[in-house]
Structure formats: structure tokens, C-alpha cells
Design an enzyme around this catalytic site. Structure first.
Site, mmCIF file in Angstrom:
data_model
loop_
_atom_site.group_PDB
_atom_site.id
_atom_site.type_symbol
_atom_site.label_atom_id
_atom_site.label_comp_id
_atom_site.label_asym_id
_atom_site.label_seq_id
_atom_site.Cartn_x
_atom_site.Cartn_y
_atom_site.Cartn_z
ATOM 1 N N GLU A 153 8.134 -49.841 23.669
ATOM 2 C CA GLU A 153 7.818 -49.076 24.596
ATOM 3 C C GLU A 153 6.821 -47.899 25.081
ATOM 4 O OE1 GLU A 153 11.311 -46.362 23.957
ATOM 5 O OE2 GLU A 153 13.047 -48.168 23.864
ATOM 6 N N GLU A 258 17.500 -57.272 21.432
ATOM 7 C CA GLU A 258 18.372 -56.034 20.895
ATOM 8 C C GLU A 258 19.550 -55.960 22.251
ATOM 9 O OE1 GLU A 258 16.072 -51.961 21.055
ATOM 10 O OE2 GLU A 258 14.540 -52.648 20.426
HETATM 11 C C1 XIL Z 1 17.835 -46.297 18.646
HETATM 12 C C2 XIL Z 1 18.795 -46.558 17.334
HETATM 13 O O1 XIL Z 1 19.876 -47.435 16.919
HETATM 14 C C3 XIL Z 1 19.368 -44.950 17.002
HETATM 15 O O2 XIL Z 1 20.145 -45.447 15.478
HETATM 16 C C4 XIL Z 1 18.230 -44.189 16.608
HETATM 17 O O3 XIL Z 1 18.994 -42.981 16.863
HETATM 18 C C5 XIL Z 1 17.968 -44.005 17.599
HETATM 19 O O4 XIL Z 1 17.442 -45.364 17.818
HETATM 20 N N1 XIL Z 1 15.296 -49.431 21.898
HETATM 21 C C6 XIL Z 1 15.052 -48.925 20.398
HETATM 22 C C7 XIL Z 1 15.439 -48.706 19.229
HETATM 23 O O5 XIL Z 1 13.502 -50.042 20.948
HETATM 24 O O6 XIL Z 1 14.857 -48.108 18.826
HETATM 25 C C8 XIL Z 1 17.587 -48.230 19.629
HETATM 26 O O7 XIL Z 1 17.333 -47.679 18.217
HETATM 27 C C9 XIL Z 1 17.485 -48.251 20.468
HETATM 28 C C10 XIL Z 1 16.604 -48.556 21.761
#
Ligand code: XIL
Length: 348
Positions: A153, A258
Site C-alpha cells: 500500500e 486478499e
Molecule cells: C488486517 C488484518 O486482517 C487484521 O487482523 C488487522 O487488525 C489489520 O490488518 N490489507 C492488508 C492486510 O494488506 O494486512 C490487512 O489485514 C487487511 C487490509
């Protein structure tokens, strides 16, 4: 005759409205159906403490991503201390069960440990901090973690470089150096850039593409791009296709990294999905897989990873402070219609 109709009509309405189509709980698994690696992000606590979760992960997936265990605050909680316990648990499980391991994530503007937030030093000290973090983690898992989300990101929604603790202290070209450091530590690891919104925001997709083209042209070791794909059932297929095409045109490996598909557009606290929504979710999972197969050439397919496993462990509800059901397994790890959609999309 009429009385028969009067009896049958409510029965059909009940069938359609209240009784979802049963999803067979046995049969082919996701990893068997998939012509490319099919993954999930996993949480250490559940892997160690919830046998149903563990069995589901073992049975269904061929690739694992660490959800939080390898983020900086977890793995590097103090300047001179690394905590390998969480990462080791996931990676050992991946090896014991023959799954590919994808490490997430070395550099992010969130999950920063407190000691980094309050770190004082000149730009060289900051450079050393980040370099030694990246290299210590990558070396520890050398040969065990096949691929890494090196930077997560880094581009903002308006297409500019996101202003973060890293860009502030290390300057605008820090992203390139992160890849060089990771590559030095494990020359065989595949290095990914991961971000969200490419499937939704053409400005951002163009900026990500420009950054990755620049890195490639300069010979920076980067091998793949991840599209997070946290979407809703209302997401337009043509928009998704366009974003995916843009990323695929780089010639890098392409990871839907994701995936989850939300239902509760208004983000209400109480929410019970209708059958119609669950059917739309089934369709959308199928569409995304079909678009991936259609757009991404076989050689570039790093696979599809869903973010978490079932609606019980999804991060979405915590994140939106609302209730939702974005995953292919329900709160008891039973297969939903969404699972059926995935299987249908995956099968050749
Ligand atoms: C999220 C996790 O799933 C949560 O448990 C944590 O509290 C915050 O991060 N994009 C990403 C991930 O790249 O690392 C994030 O994961 C969700 C959004």
C-alpha cells in the site's frame, strides 16, 4: 385443483425465500478444483487453537499467507528483539502440509511497532533500521517462504506516493531499495508489490503500474503484483476486469492476494443476509475466478488467496464495526453458496 395451488404456492415461496439451496459438504475441495494455487490468510491463534479451522485450512488450500504474524509490530516488537513464534507456527504448518508460503508484509505504514514510531535518528539511521528489519526477517525464513509482499500500500488513492513514516524518513525512492534489500537476503524469493483499489480506481491503478514499470526498467528485483480485492457483491465485473488487465500488462506474476466479497453495503451493526445476497455472492466469487482465468495468462498466475477462512474469523467485521459475511465458509466453517461459486469458477 385450486386448493392444490393454494397449498403449493406458499411452499414454493418458502423454498426460495427461506430455504437456501443446500451446499454439499463433501466432494471436491478448492485446492483440488483449482488449476493454480488457492490460498487463505491464516491467524496463528486459530491454527493452534481451533481444530475445525485447522482442518478446513489443511483440506481446502494449497497456499498460505500470514495474516498478521509477520507484520513489523508482531515480528519485531523491540529494537533488538524479534519474535519468530507466530511466523514459525504458520510456516511449519505450511511445510508439514505441503503448502506454499507467502509472507505478508515487510514494509507497511500500519502495524508499526511503538519503538519505530518514537525512533529518533538521521536518514542513515532510518535506512539501517528498515534495511536490517527486512534482511533479518527474510534471512530467517530463507528457503522457507517462497514469496513476500515486500511493500504494501505505498500508493495513495490520488495516485501519489503515500505519505508515511517510511517516505518521510527515507525519501521518495525508498520502495526500490526495499526490494534490493529483500533480494540480497534471499535471491530465490519472489518479491511482490501489494495494494488495494486497482480494481476500483483507474487513477491509482495507473500510478501503481507506472511505479512498477519504473522499477522493472531500472532492474530492481520485483517479480509480482498483488491486488488485494476487498470488494462487495455490487462490484462491477467490467471494472474488475479492467484493473486486472492493467496489472497483468506488466508481465509480472499476478496474485489476487486478499479476496473477500462483502454483502452489507450500508455497514449496519445488525445484518442478516438475504438468500438473494448469498446467491449474488456465489455469482461474484465465480465471476472473479473466471475473470482471473480469462485475463491472466497461465504463466503469470500466482493464484488467488482469500483473506481469512470463514465468516467467524473475517477481519471485515472488526474493521467496519459492523456485521458481514464475506467468505466462502460460514461461522461454523460450513460451505456457503460462495464456496460453490468458487468451485464452479475454478473447474476447467
Ligand atoms: C488486517 C488484518 O486482517 C487484521 O487482523 C488487522 O487488525 C489489520 O490488518 N490489507 C492488508 C492486510 O494488506 O494486512 C490487512 O489485514 C487487511 C487490509
Amino acid at each position: 385443483m385450486r386448493w392444490l395451488l393454494l397449498l403449493l404456492i406458499p411452499f414454493f415461496i418458502w423454498q426460495k425465500v427461506y430455504k437456501p439451496e443446500e451446499v454439499k459438504q463433501d466432494g471436491i475441495t478448492l485446492k483440488q478444483a483449482a488449476p493454480f494455487p488457492l490460498g487463505a490468510s491464516v491467524a496463528v491463534k486459530l491454527l493452534l487453537g481451533d481444530s475445525l479451522y485447522r482442518q478446513t485450512v489443511e483440506r481446502e488450500f494449497s497456499s498460505l499467507t500470514s495474516e498478521n504474524a509477520l507484520k513489523m509490530n508482531r515480528v519485531h516488537p523491540a529494537p533488538d528483539r524479534y519474535d519468530w513464534s507466530g511466523g514459525d507456527s504458520i510456516i511449519n504448518f505450511a511445510h508439514q502440509t505441503g503448502k506454499r508460503m507467502h509472507g505478508h508484509t515487510l514494509v507497511w505504514h500500519r502495524s508499526i511497532p511503538k519503538w519505530v514510531e518514537s525512533f529518533q535518528g538521521d536518514s542513515l539511521a532510518w535506512e539501517n533500521l528498515l534495511k536490517s528489519h527486512i534482511q533479518t526477517v527474510v534471512k530467517h525464513y530463507k528457503g522457507k517462504v517462497r514469496s513476500w509482499d515486500v511493500v504494501n500500500e505505498a500508493i495513495d488513492n490520488d495516485g501519489s506516493l503515500r505519505k508515511t513514516i517510511w517516505s518521510d524518513h527515507l525519501g521518495s525512492d525508498y520502495v526500490a531499495r526495499c526490494y534490493q534489500y529483500a533480494h540480497e537476503a534471499d535471491p530465490n524469493a519472489l518479491l511482490f508489490y501489494n495494494d488495494f483499489g486497482q480494481e476500483n480506481n483507474p487513477l491509482k491503478a495507473t500510478a501503481i503500474k507506472a511505479m512498477l514499470v519504473d522499477l522493472k526498467q531500472r532492474g530492481i528485483p520485483i517479480h509480482g503484483v498483488g491486488l488485494q480485492s476487498h470488494i462487495t457483491i455490487y462490484h462491477s465485473n467490467s471494472k474488475y476486469r479492467a484493473g486486472l488487465k492493467e496489472m497483468t500488462s506488466l508481465g509480472l506474476l499476478v496474485h489476487i492476494s486478499e479476496l473477500d466479497i462483502r454483502l452489507n453495503r450500508k455497514k449496519t451493526k445488525e445484518f442478516i443476509p438475504s438468500i438473494g445476497m448469498l446467491e449474488q455472492q456465489e455469482e461474484k466469487y465465480k465471476d472473479i475466478v473466471e475473470i482471473y482465468k480469462d485475463v491472466v495468462p497461465v504463466k503469470q498466475r500466482y493464484g488467488i488467496t482469500i483473506w481469512n477462512v470463514g465468516d467467524k474469523d473475517s477481519y471485515v467485521s472488526d474493521n467496519c464495526k459492523c456485521s458481514d459475511a464475506p467468505l466462502p465458509f460460514d461461522t461454523n466453517y460450513k460451505k456457503k453458496l460462495a464456496y460453490k461459486g468458487l468451485i464452479e469458477g475454478l473447474r476447467e
